[in-house]
Scaffold this motif. Structure first.
Motif, mmCIF file in Angstrom:
data_model
loop_
_atom_site.group_PDB
_atom_site.id
_atom_site.type_symbol
_atom_site.label_atom_id
_atom_site.label_comp_id
_atom_site.label_asym_id
_atom_site.label_seq_id
_atom_site.Cartn_x
_atom_site.Cartn_y
_atom_site.Cartn_z
ATOM 1 N N ALA A 1 36.308 34.213 38.630
ATOM 2 C CA ALA A 1 36.131 33.653 39.972
ATOM 3 C C ALA A 1 37.264 34.072 40.904
ATOM 4 O O ALA A 1 37.052 34.229 42.115
ATOM 5 N N LEU A 2 38.462 34.268 40.349
ATOM 6 C CA LEU A 2 39.584 34.704 41.177
ATOM 7 C C LEU A 2 39.353 36.083 41.774
ATOM 8 O O LEU A 2 39.768 36.371 42.893
ATOM 9 N N ASP A 3 38.702 36.951 41.030
ATOM 10 C CA ASP A 3 38.474 38.321 41.479
ATOM 11 C C ASP A 3 37.083 38.769 41.045
ATOM 12 O O ASP A 3 36.900 39.341 39.962
ATOM 13 N N PRO A 4 36.067 38.502 41.887
ATOM 14 C CA PRO A 4 34.687 38.812 41.493
ATOM 15 C C PRO A 4 34.433 40.282 41.194
ATOM 16 O O PRO A 4 33.470 40.611 40.518
ATOM 17 N N GLY A 5 35.283 41.188 41.674
ATOM 18 C CA GLY A 5 35.063 42.604 41.421
ATOM 19 C C GLY A 5 35.869 43.158 40.277
ATOM 20 O O GLY A 5 35.931 44.374 40.079
ATOM 21 N N ALA B 1 35.108 26.960 40.647
ATOM 22 C CA ALA B 1 35.336 26.505 42.022
ATOM 23 C C ALA B 1 36.823 26.270 42.281
ATOM 24 O O ALA B 1 37.333 26.606 43.357
ATOM 25 N N ALA B 2 37.521 25.710 41.310
ATOM 26 C CA ALA B 2 38.964 25.479 41.462
ATOM 27 C C ALA B 2 39.704 26.798 41.627
ATOM 28 O O ALA B 2 40.610 26.926 42.452
ATOM 29 N N ALA B 3 39.334 27.791 40.837
ATOM 30 C CA ALA B 3 39.982 29.099 40.932
ATOM 31 C C ALA B 3 39.697 29.748 42.281
ATOM 32 O O ALA B 3 40.600 30.302 42.925
ATOM 33 N N ARG B 4 38.465 29.662 42.726
ATOM 34 C CA ARG B 4 38.101 30.285 44.001
ATOM 35 C C ARG B 4 38.838 29.597 45.155
ATOM 36 O O ARG B 4 39.278 30.252 46.100
ATOM 37 N N ARG B 5 38.975 28.278 45.053
ATOM 38 C CA ARG B 5 39.665 27.524 46.101
ATOM 39 C C ARG B 5 41.170 27.795 46.093
ATOM 40 O O ARG B 5 41.795 27.953 47.138
ATOM 41 N N THR B 6 41.755 27.864 44.890
ATOM 42 C CA THR B 6 43.196 28.069 44.779
ATOM 43 C C THR B 6 43.579 29.498 45.139
ATOM 44 O O THR B 6 44.583 29.741 45.813
#
Length: 277
Positions: A112-116, A63-68
């Motif tokens: 999480a930073l790059d789901p693909g 979650a932190a990575a996705r938010r940042t």
């Protein structure tokens, strides 16, 4: 607050860790055979139980990575803080998995930073996160950092800052073994031995010194050179190495944590086509 995607990444990471724990025989490492022995059964049960205590922390890291949204110093500091809280929770649940938490935490955040992202891209993103220093980390040296400084080994931090080369080696070994017809357990054991054959494991350096590390690396290479776990000669060499390491009380724990990281990355969806420029 974590999303379903973050929780799914965390559960995949925990499944990878428990999958690693389920493999046998793992030379010098805890495995399900411990459940049949009075002295080691509680320890193995504790490891399996405490692995599940990683899930909330790993979801928070995702979650932190996705938010940042980028591998920034801010994200590195937040991951460090979450990691220290998670270590405390895992300690209350029975302890263990510190090295795996470092590896899985960075890889979960990278995913999480790059789901693909492809596996190589996940490792590269983790490298970018690890390149930043955690200014809030305790200043007292850890056992791993002390051993790294003494012997010049990369250690867990160096492995991450190099983009997890041994995670990538394990992924390659999994692919090769599967293509050659190995079943999943055999492929995973071959991947573990591949990591053991070259990793400068600081746990082994601490307990066995440089000569002991070389002994373990040579033993792992011997199993692979005999044909790996799918051959009679390879299995015989594997059991001999396992007996030897347990008798010496030498445990290549660093290799186990990196295998768990590879098993996690291996579960990530493969992109359907080439990534856009």
């Amino acid at each position: 607050m974590s999303s379903r995607e973050d929780e799914a990444l965390a559960l995949a990471a925990v499944d990878a860790l428990t999958g690693q724990l389920a493999l046998a025989p793992k030379p010098g490492l805890p495995d399900p055979r411990d459940l049949g022995a009075r002295a080691t059964s509680p320890d193995h049960c504790s490891l399996r139980w405490s692995a599940k205590a990683l899930a909330p922390g790993l979801a928070a890291m995702a979650a932190a990575a996705r938010r940042t949204g980028e591998p920034s110093p801010q994200l590195r500091a937040e991951l460090g803080a979450i990691g220290r809280c998670t270590e405390h929770s895992v300690g209350l649940a029975g302890g263990g998995h510190r090295g795996a938490l470092w590896t899985l935490g960075l890889l979960v955040a990278a995913a999480a930073l790059d789901p693909g992202a492809r596996s190589k891209d996940v490792a590269t993103a983790a490298k970018k996160i690890a390149a930043h220093s955690d200014r809030r980390a305790p200043r007292r040296p850890s056992r791993g950092s002390s051993v790294s400084a003494k012997y010049g080994a990369a250690g867990a931090r160096g492995e991450a800052r190099a983009g997890f080369p041994h995670v990538r080696r394990a992924l390659d070994a999994l692919a090769v073994s599967r293509k050659a017809g190995a079943d999943e357990a055999e492929a995973r054991l071959d991947a573990l031995l591949t990591v053991m054959s070259t990793l400068q494991d600081t746990e082994l350096l601490y307990t066995a010194g440089p000569s002991g590390l070389r002994h373990v690396q040579a033993g792992a290479r011997g199993v692979l050179e005999a044909g790996g776990t799918t051959t009679d000669a390879g299995r015989e060499a594997l059991f001999a190495l396992d007996t030897d390491l347990h008798a010496r009380a030498w445990s290549p724990r660093g290799s186990a944590g990196l295998l768990a990281g590879a098993l996690f990355v291996d579960t990530l969806p493969v992109p359907a086509g080439p990534r856009a420029a």
